[in-house]
Structures are given as C-alpha cells and as structure tokens.
Write an enzyme that holds these catalytic residues in place. Structure first.
Site, PDB file in Angstrom:
ATOM      1  N   PHE A   1       3.256  10.617  -8.517  1.00 55.12           N
ATOM      2  CA  PHE A   1       2.703   9.435  -8.755  1.00 55.12           C
ATOM      3  C   PHE A   1       3.157   8.687 -10.194  1.00 55.12           C
ATOM      4  O   PHE A   1       2.923   7.467 -10.056  1.00 55.12           O
ATOM      5  CB  PHE A   1       1.019   9.488  -8.845  1.00 55.12           C
TER       6      PHE A   1
ATOM      7  N   HIS B   1      -6.600   9.390   0.056  1.00 53.61           N
ATOM      8  CA  HIS B   1      -5.321   9.173  -0.635  1.00 53.61           C
ATOM      9  C   HIS B   1      -5.548   7.463  -1.489  1.00 53.61           C
ATOM     10  O   HIS B   1      -5.953   6.967  -0.886  1.00 53.61           O
ATOM     11  CB  HIS B   1      -3.911   8.957   0.235  1.00 53.61           C
TER      12      HIS B   1
END
Length: 240
Positions: free
Chosen positions: A84, A192
């Site tokens: 990320f 998600h």
C-alpha cells in the site's frame, strides 16, 4: 542489465527473517530467473530489485501488526516494497491508499498525509506485506504465477510461530485466504480499501483503533499510526 543475484542472498535481511526464509532460498532463485527472462523479453518489473524484499529488512522479532496486500502498484515510480505504500513524491496518491487515510482520519482523527511513504509504520513493527512481491510494469496481477505466495506464506508462518503479540489486518478476499495460517492470532477482516469495494465494509471498520486495543490486550504497545511526525506544539490525536 538489472542485477538480480541479491534476490536470494538472505544475508542482507534482518537475521531473524534470513533464518525464517532460508527454506525458500531455492524458490527465490527460481523467481530471480523468471524475472531475468521477463527483462530479457523487454518487460519491465516493479519494484526496483533492491526493494523487492524490503519488508523483511525490519526485525522479525519486532513485528506486532501484519497488513496484507495483493501485489505492488504496477505504476513505475510508485512501489517501494511495502504493501500500500508509495515513493514519497508520488502525487496523486493511489486511491486505495487515499481510502486508507480517510478511514484513519475517521477512526483516530489523524489528518491524511500528503506522502504515501509508510516507512514510519514499518519502523514501528507493522509488516506491510504483499502476497506477491513483484509485478509487471502496467500489468496488475501479472506475477501471481511466479511462486511468491510460498515465500510470503512462509513469512506469515514464521510470525505466528514466534508466539509474540500480533494482530493481522486482512483487507479483501486475497488477504482473508491467509486466515488459516494465522491460527489463534487476533485478526481483523473487512473489504479491501480499493474504490471498487471500500464502501462495502472497509469504511467504518475502524481497523486502527481496534488493532491498538487488541495489542493492548496482549500486553503490547499500541502503534502510533501517524504517517509523519506531528510538528512540535501541534495537537497529537489519541492512539485509541
């Protein structure tokens, strides 16, 4: 020509991780050969070779939170080997990361950072681990058949085997498939943070405050989830 010889050289990693990943040395050599073939065919891959195993440079002993991603961002200049996270200069931020920052603000009141570099989380024992550690430039998911999952599964098994305080954050179905490996580890699961799914259970899930509470219950210190240091004299948000 990119030098991939260091991919299977575990001595440059944290010693704890080097020992834990030793059984995967042969697989890492195979992946290095596969990456070389990609490069020879004119297909670039990400992240840069020196960042591929970056998640394992921080001490295994110190890990207290696991955040699982899928594979690196496929945009050149973005991935840095931490799930990320991006290079600090990247603008605009990837939308999944922007959604993470939005939830961080809603959860703990921490203002969204302008940088996508999550190194400060890593330095506090947050393992930002992708299931797959490389990707073809511009081709999301293109290296999922390279065998990375056996390496990252081994890493997760090593985390659990330490029997130290640990919380796992599993966002999305790919990450949640790892739940059986985590045994009795406290686990937070939600949708998600991708724009395609964030509104279906990620927003409002409060993963940051809940993780800190679970750490406290295990006798561990909470994570300071600020991505950058608060300027001296500024108000610091609560950790819980």
């Amino acid at each position: 020509m990119t030098d991939l010889r260091g991919l299977s050289d575990l001595h440059r990693l944290d010693p704890g991780w080097a020992r834990a990943l030793e059984p995967a040395a042969g697989r890492l050599e195979e992946i290095a050969e596969r990456l070389k073939l990609e490069e020879d065919a004119g297909r670039d891959f990400l992240p840069a070779p020196e960042h591929i195993l970056r998640a394992f440079e921080a001490p295994l002993h110190d890990v207290r939170v696991l955040i699982v991603g899928q594979d690196p961002y496929p945009t050149p200049g973005h991935p840095i080997g931490l799930s990320f996270a991006t290079e600090g200069h990247v603008r605009p931020l990837p939308r999944s990361l922007a959604n993470i920052y939005r939830e961080l603000h809603d959860d703990l009141g921490i203002e969204a950072a302008t940088t996508g570099d999550l190194s400060r989380w890593s330095e506090q024992g947050v393992l930002l681990l992708n299931r797959v550690l490389t990707v073809g430039a511009g081709a999301a998911g293109s290296h999922r058949a390279f065998g990375w999952q056996s390496v990252t599964d081994l890493a997760i098994e090593a985390l659990v085997a330490r029997r130290r305080p640990l919380v796992a954050i599993l966002w999305g179905k790919d990450a949640q498939a790892l739940a059986p490996l985590l045994g009795e580890t406290p686990t937070l699961q939600s949708a998600h943070p991708s724009p395609l799914s964030a509104s279906r259970g990620f927003f409002g899930s409060r993963p940051f405050s809940r993780t800190n509470e679970l750490l406290r219950q295990q006798g561990a210190d909470p994570v300071d989830w600020r991505v950058v240091e608060t300027p001296q004299g500024a108000t610091q948000p609560a950790l819980f």
